[in-house]
Design a protein around this motif. Structure first.
Motif, mmCIF file in Angstrom:
data_model
loop_
_atom_site.group_PDB
_atom_site.id
_atom_site.type_symbol
_atom_site.label_atom_id
_atom_site.label_comp_id
_atom_site.label_asym_id
_atom_site.label_seq_id
_atom_site.Cartn_x
_atom_site.Cartn_y
_atom_site.Cartn_z
ATOM 1 N N UNK A 28 0.861 -1.186 0.000
ATOM 2 C CA UNK A 28 0.000 0.000 0.000
ATOM 3 C C UNK A 28 0.887 1.222 0.000
ATOM 4 N N UNK A 29 0.689 2.093 -0.972
ATOM 5 C CA UNK A 29 1.566 3.249 -1.136
ATOM 6 C C UNK A 29 1.748 3.983 0.192
ATOM 7 N N UNK A 30 3.002 4.068 0.617
ATOM 8 C CA UNK A 30 3.307 4.674 1.910
ATOM 9 C C UNK A 30 4.650 5.381 1.800
ATOM 10 N N UNK A 153 8.446 -9.619 -13.905
ATOM 11 C CA UNK A 153 7.379 -8.623 -13.764
ATOM 12 C C UNK A 153 6.568 -8.508 -15.053
ATOM 13 N N UNK A 154 7.240 -8.647 -16.196
ATOM 14 C CA UNK A 154 6.540 -8.621 -17.494
ATOM 15 C C UNK A 154 5.527 -9.761 -17.577
ATOM 16 N N UNK A 158 1.569 -9.226 -17.768
ATOM 17 C CA UNK A 158 0.896 -9.741 -18.963
ATOM 18 C C UNK A 158 -0.275 -10.646 -18.575
ATOM 19 N N UNK A 159 -0.047 -11.502 -17.592
ATOM 20 C CA UNK A 159 -1.117 -12.413 -17.146
ATOM 21 C C UNK A 159 -2.265 -11.646 -16.512
ATOM 22 N N UNK A 160 -1.935 -10.625 -15.711
ATOM 23 C CA UNK A 160 -2.992 -9.834 -15.063
ATOM 24 C C UNK A 160 -3.808 -9.053 -16.074
ATOM 25 N N UNK A 169 -1.703 -3.027 -7.498
ATOM 26 C CA UNK A 169 -0.388 -3.551 -7.884
ATOM 27 C C UNK A 169 -0.156 -3.378 -9.371
ATOM 28 N N UNK A 170 -1.167 -3.714 -10.168
ATOM 29 C CA UNK A 170 -1.062 -3.589 -11.622
ATOM 30 C C UNK A 170 -0.811 -2.152 -12.036
ATOM 31 N N UNK A 171 -1.514 -1.232 -11.389
ATOM 32 C CA UNK A 171 -1.376 0.172 -11.753
ATOM 33 C C UNK A 171 -0.017 0.748 -11.352
#
Length: 275
Positions: A28-30, A153-154, A158-160, A169-171
Motif C-alpha cells: 500500500x503506497x506509503x 514482472x513482465x 501480462x497475465x494480469x 499492484x497492476x497500476x
C-alpha cells in the motif's frame, strides 16, 4: 568468532527490517515507509562497506576469489542498483525483488559457505586476469539478475492484463513496453560483461598452459549459457518474437546462469565452493 561476524549479523537484521518497510510500501503506497526502507538500505550499504573493509584488512588485499566473497560482492552491487532505482517512480516492486534476492544471498552466504583458503591461488601468472574475470562476471551476473526481475514482472503483468484484473499492484507497475525495454537494456549490459569475463577466463587457461580445462564442465556450461543470451539478443534485434516470448527467454537464460554457478563444485577450474 570470525572477524566482522558482528557487523555481518547487524547487516542481516538491518536488511530484514529494510525489506519489511519496502514491502509495506509495495502493498500500500506509503511514502513514510519508503523513506525509512531506503534509509535502512543506505545503512545496509554502509555495513557492507565496513565488512569488506574488515575482510580486506584481514586478508591484506581486496578479497575476490572465493564464493563467499563473490556472493557478498554480488549482494553489494544489488543494493547499489536498488538504491539508484528507488529514486524513480513505479519501480517499487523492482527494488523489493532485487533486495529480496540480495537478502537471500546474504543469509545463504552465512549459512552455506565458509571462509576458506583460495584454491585459485596457484594461478599466479594470471592473478590479475582472474580478478578482472571475477569482477566482470559479478557485474554481468548482477545486470542479468535485473533483467530476470524485469522479465518476471513482465510475465506477471501480462497475465494480469490478459485476465483483465486491474488492481493497485497492476497500476503501480511500469507498462509492458517499458518492462520489455528495461529487460533488453539490462541484457545489453550484462551479456557483454559476461562474455568478456568468459574470454578472460579462456585467456587465463591458455596462459597457464592448462588446455584440458577448456573441456571442463564449468567452461562448457558457461558456453551454453552464453548461447541462450546470444539467441535472445539476435532475436530481439530482428524482432522475431513478441515481448512475452522474449521475457521467457530471458528467464531461461537466467536459469542456465544459476545452474552454471551451481556447477562450480564439479569444476576443476572453479572449485571455489568456500567449504
Amino acid at each position: 568468532m570470525l572477524p566482522g561476524s558482528g557487523v555481518y549479523d547487524a547487516l542481516i537484521y538491518t536488511y530484514a527490517l529494510s525489506l519489511l518497510f519496502v514491502f509495506s510500501d509495495c502493498i500500500r503506497r506509503n511514502a513514510s515507509a519508503k523513506r525509512i526502507g531506503t534509509g535502512l538500505l543506505v545503512v545496509v550499504l554502509v555495513f557492507q562497506v565496513v565488512f569488506m573493509g574488515i575482510r580486506t584488512w584481514v586478508e591484506g588485499h581486496l578479497p575476490f576469489l572465493i564464493t563467499y566473497d563473490f556472493l557478498f560482492l554480488f549482494a553489494f552491487i544489488l543494493v547499489i542498483i536498488s538504491l539508484i532505482m528507488s529514486r524513480y517512480q513505479r519501480l517499487e516492486f523492482t527494488v523489493f525483488l532485487l533486495n529480496l534476492i540480495g537478502f537471500s544471498v546474504i543469509v545463504l552466504n552465512k549459512l552455506w559457505f565458509q571462509l576458506a583458503d583460495n584454491p585459485l591461488a596457484s594461478w599466479q601468472t594470471v592473478h590479475g586476469l582472474l580478478i578482472l574475470h571475477i569482477a566482470l562476471a559479478n557485474l554481468g551476473f548482477a545486470a542479468l539478475t535485473v533483467a530476470a526481475v524485469f522479465s518476471l514482472m513482465y510475465l506477471f503483468l501480462h497475465r494480469r492484463l490478459k485476465a483483465k484484473k486491474w488492481t493497485e499492484t497492476t497500476r503501480r507497475l511500469p507498462s509492458l513496453e517499458v518492462l520489455d525495454r528495461y529487460t533488453h537494456k539490462a541484457m545489453l549490459i550484462g551479456a557483454p560483461l559476461l562474455a568478456v569475463s568468459v574470454l578472460i577466463a579462456v585467456i587465463s587457461i591458455i596462459a597457464e598452459g592448462r588446455w584440458v580445462l577448456l573441456l571442463d564442465l564449468k567452461v562448457l556450461a558457461t558456453a551454453a549459457s552464453m548461447c541462450v543470451y546470444v539467441i535472445y539478443l539476435v532475436s530481439k534485434r530482428s524482432n522475431q518474437h513478441s515481448g512475452l516470448v522474449m521475457a521467457r527467454w530471458a528467464l531461461v537464460g537466467y536459469a542456465f546462469l544459476i545452474m552454471n554457478f551451481l556447477a562450480n563444485s564439479w569444476s576443476v577450474f572453479h572449485q571455489w565452493t568456500g567449504e
